[in-house]
Design a protein around this motif. Structure first.
Motif, mmCIF file in Angstrom:
data_model
loop_
_atom_site.group_PDB
_atom_site.id
_atom_site.type_symbol
_atom_site.label_atom_id
_atom_site.label_comp_id
_atom_site.label_asym_id
_atom_site.label_seq_id
_atom_site.Cartn_x
_atom_site.Cartn_y
_atom_site.Cartn_z
ATOM 1 N N GLY A 274 0.825 -1.206 0.000
ATOM 2 C CA GLY A 274 0.000 0.000 0.000
ATOM 3 C C GLY A 274 0.860 1.257 0.000
ATOM 4 O O GLY A 274 0.388 2.342 -0.281
ATOM 5 N N SER A 277 0.185 4.950 2.283
ATOM 6 C CA SER A 277 -1.240 4.660 2.561
ATOM 7 C C SER A 277 -1.338 3.158 2.846
ATOM 8 O O SER A 277 -1.982 2.396 2.116
ATOM 9 C CB SER A 277 -2.114 5.016 1.360
ATOM 10 N N LYS A 279 -1.642 -0.744 3.884
ATOM 11 C CA LYS A 279 -2.781 -1.648 4.032
ATOM 12 C C LYS A 279 -2.815 -2.219 5.450
ATOM 13 O O LYS A 279 -1.778 -2.283 6.109
ATOM 14 C CB LYS A 279 -2.620 -2.832 3.059
ATOM 15 N N PRO A 331 1.119 10.750 0.052
ATOM 16 C CA PRO A 331 -0.179 11.244 -0.411
ATOM 17 C C PRO A 331 -0.087 12.751 -0.668
ATOM 18 O O PRO A 331 0.483 13.477 0.148
ATOM 19 C CB PRO A 331 -1.109 10.928 0.767
ATOM 20 N N VAL A 346 -3.274 10.790 -4.652
ATOM 21 C CA VAL A 346 -4.109 10.969 -3.465
ATOM 22 C C VAL A 346 -3.890 9.813 -2.498
ATOM 23 O O VAL A 346 -3.889 9.990 -1.281
ATOM 24 C CB VAL A 346 -5.598 11.050 -3.877
ATOM 25 N N ASN A 347 -3.693 8.619 -3.073
ATOM 26 C CA ASN A 347 -3.558 7.407 -2.266
ATOM 27 C C ASN A 347 -2.436 6.556 -2.869
ATOM 28 O O ASN A 347 -2.511 6.167 -4.033
ATOM 29 C CB ASN A 347 -4.897 6.655 -2.291
ATOM 30 N N THR A 348 -1.390 6.281 -2.078
ATOM 31 C CA THR A 348 -0.256 5.531 -2.633
ATOM 32 C C THR A 348 -0.599 4.062 -2.856
ATOM 33 O O THR A 348 0.170 3.333 -3.477
ATOM 34 C CB THR A 348 0.987 5.624 -1.714
ATOM 35 N N ASP A 349 -1.753 3.621 -2.329
ATOM 36 C CA ASP A 349 -2.179 2.235 -2.545
ATOM 37 C C ASP A 349 -2.853 2.061 -3.910
ATOM 38 O O ASP A 349 -3.122 0.943 -4.337
ATOM 39 C CB ASP A 349 -3.132 1.800 -1.414
ATOM 40 N N THR A 437 -7.113 8.387 -7.540
ATOM 41 C CA THR A 437 -8.280 7.639 -7.059
ATOM 42 C C THR A 437 -9.518 8.496 -7.248
ATOM 43 O O THR A 437 -9.475 9.723 -7.096
ATOM 44 C CB THR A 437 -8.214 7.275 -5.555
#
Ligand code: BES
Ligand code: MN
Ligand code: ZN
Length: 502
Positions: A274, A277, A279, A331, A346-349, A437
């Protein structure tokens, strides 16, 4: 295991066991099963009468022949209800029967051509499904287990045919089925491998080995070359890990006179933590399989190279880990993809779409068309379609229909998802051209729309295999772990496209 066709009579063949079949509700078996029944003085029909054999799909009944036949055992495999019969049932039934016989210690097994009689299936298709069911169903991954296995492997499966004139078709089917399922098992091996054994460099090494084994051309780009190409999205994901990223390029040239080539692109995240961000730790181990798309396109190329269709195909695999190291993407960071578009992370996952963005740009730079990408891209797709169907997204209806058809023929279900313009709204960024995202709603679709920004007008299908790449149970020709989904679909699609061109 070898699957081969032999001419002869199933009642006279010498093997450790024979597999015959029965439709549910049939009292008096006909065809080859009937012949075996007679050789056994009516043992099968008596067991049907007593209710012990019902023919339910997946049922296996064992009969010891006690000297009445040259095979010591006969397995009566249930085909289920006749109106519901389809080719995929042959794969499932053969897989169950072979695993059952492996437990009994059988090494050499004979089988009739299931479904080719009253089942109404072409002999070639039946033989193909038999080979696929056996090779996929008997798959094991024991590389890291040092203790001895409890069962030995099946060595030979003989497809027995009395009618000499059918042998050619059966052999073609066996050959095709063997090649595509060996390719799928190759993908399974790569996907099941722990992430410390399947790093981006190991994946590139596997590609080089494959190119040597099957006569493909292989190039591997390293970090510096990615930088020169401007692959800022891929490099952004890679910067949180100590493992060097690799960009794998494999070419199959079956039509050297032509400039055209099909492009197959696969997500190669060898481990997805993730990133920043991060998991939840529960279930994170599953993310060693986040390179399934990459393994799929590589393995598909090995199958294509063995079948030699007259067409060119290039496989592209951006390979990296997604880890939260000190240099990792954060992020809010903005990266620039190879086509110059800026992306707000926005979200590294949501890393898969970042590495695929650059891979799709590169595919266009190489002039590849059409494009099919395969990725364990979103949990949203798994929520939407479960473990039954792969999600398909496209900018070209004709192409997606070919993919769905190839999937159907392979027994791999592909379900088309919508791509309405309205969804694109969710990917809009205030600080960059696009953000990575689009929120929770329609997450599989907004991810696909994101990829669509990088393929522009090239005919393209995106396959989200997040739900279908792994199986949590042994069932039919699936075993626990990687399924190898997509390999047989892509090989079938390539052959169909080659045929169209000819
Ligand atoms: N590799 C995952 C998707 C995934 C999840 C595959 C479960 C197989 C099983 C992907 O990189 C991911 O993390 N996607 C996020 C995207 C989100 C942050 C927008 C997801 O689906 O939660
Ligand atoms: Mn992720
Ligand atoms: Zn991922």
């Amino acid at each position: 295991m070898h699957v081969k066709v032999v001419t002869g009579d199933i009642t006279e063949i010498e093997a450790d066991a024979s597999i015959v079949n029965l439709f549910e509700g049939v009292g008096q078996p006909g065809g080859a099963t009937g012949a075996v029944d007679r050789a056994l003085d009516g043992a099968i029909s008596r067991l049907i009468e007593s209710g012990e054999i019902k023919g339910k799909l997946g049922d296996v009944a064992l009969i010891h022949t006690l000297g009445r036949m040259r095979t010591a055992r006969v397995v009566v495999a249930g085909l289920g209800k006749q109106p519901e019969f389809a080719l995929d049932k042959v794969r499932q039934v053969v897989a169950e029967a072979c695993r059952f016989l492996r437990k009994k210690g059988a090494r050499r097994v004979a089988t009739i051509t299931h479904g080719a009689g009253v089942g109404g299936i072409e002999p070639e298709q039946s033989a193909r499904a038999i080979a696929e069911g056996a090779i996929l169903g008997l798959y094991t991954f024991r590389k890291h287990i040092t203790r001895d296995p409890e069962t030995s492997d099946l060595e030979e499966l003989l497809v027995v045919e009395r009618d000499e004139s059918r042998v050619g078709q059966l052999e073609r089917g066996c050959r095709y089925g063997t090649i595509v399922s060996e390719a799928a098992n190759m993908a399974r091996d790569m996907i099941n491998e722990p992430a410390n054994y399947m790093t981006p460099s190991n994946m590139a090494e596997a590609a080089r080995q494959m190119s040597a084994d099957y006569g493909l051309e292989c190039t591997v780009l390293e970090r510096e070359q990615m930088r020169e190409l401007g692959m800022g999205a891929l490099l952004g994901v890679a910067q949180g890990s100590h493992q060097e990223p690799r960009f794998i390029v494999l070419h199959y040239r079956g039509d050297p006179g032509s400039q055209k080539a099909i492009g197959l692109v696969g997500k190669g995240i060898t481990f997805d933590s993730g990133g920043i961000s991060i998991k939840p730790s529960e279930g994170m181990a599953e993310m060693k399989g986040d390179m399934a798309g990459g393994a799929t396109v590589m393995a598909a190329l090995s199958g294509i190279a063995r079948l030699k269709p007259r067409v060119n195909v290039t496989a592209l695999v951006p390979a990296t880990e997604n880890l939260p190291g000190g240099a990792a993407l954060k992020p809010g960071d903005v990266v620039k993809a190879m086509n110059g578009k800026s992306v707000e992370v926005v979200n590294t996952d949501a890393e898969g779409r970042l590495i695929l963005a650059d891979a799709l740009c590169y595919a266009r730079r190489l002039g590849l068309s059409p494009l099919v990408d395969v990725a364990t891209l979103t949990n949203a797709c798994r929520i939407a379609l479960g473990k039954v169907c792969t999600g398909a997204f496209t900018n070209n209806q004709e192409l997606v229909e070919k993919v769905i058809k190839a999937g159907q023929e392979a027994g791999e279900r592909v379900w088309q998802m919508p791509m309405y313009e309205e969804y694109k709204e969710q990917n809009k960024s205030d600080v960059a051209d696009i953000k990575n995202t689009g929120g929770r709603f329609g997450g599989a679709i907004t991810a696909a729309q994101f990829l669509g920004e990088f393929v522009e007008d090239t005919p393209w299908v995106h396959l989200d295999i997040a739900g279908t790449a792994e199986s949590d149970k042994e069932k039919g020709y699936l075993v626990k772990g990687a399924t190898g989904v997509g390999v047989r679909t892509l090989v079938g699609l390539t052959l169909a496209l080659a045929e169209e061109q000819a």
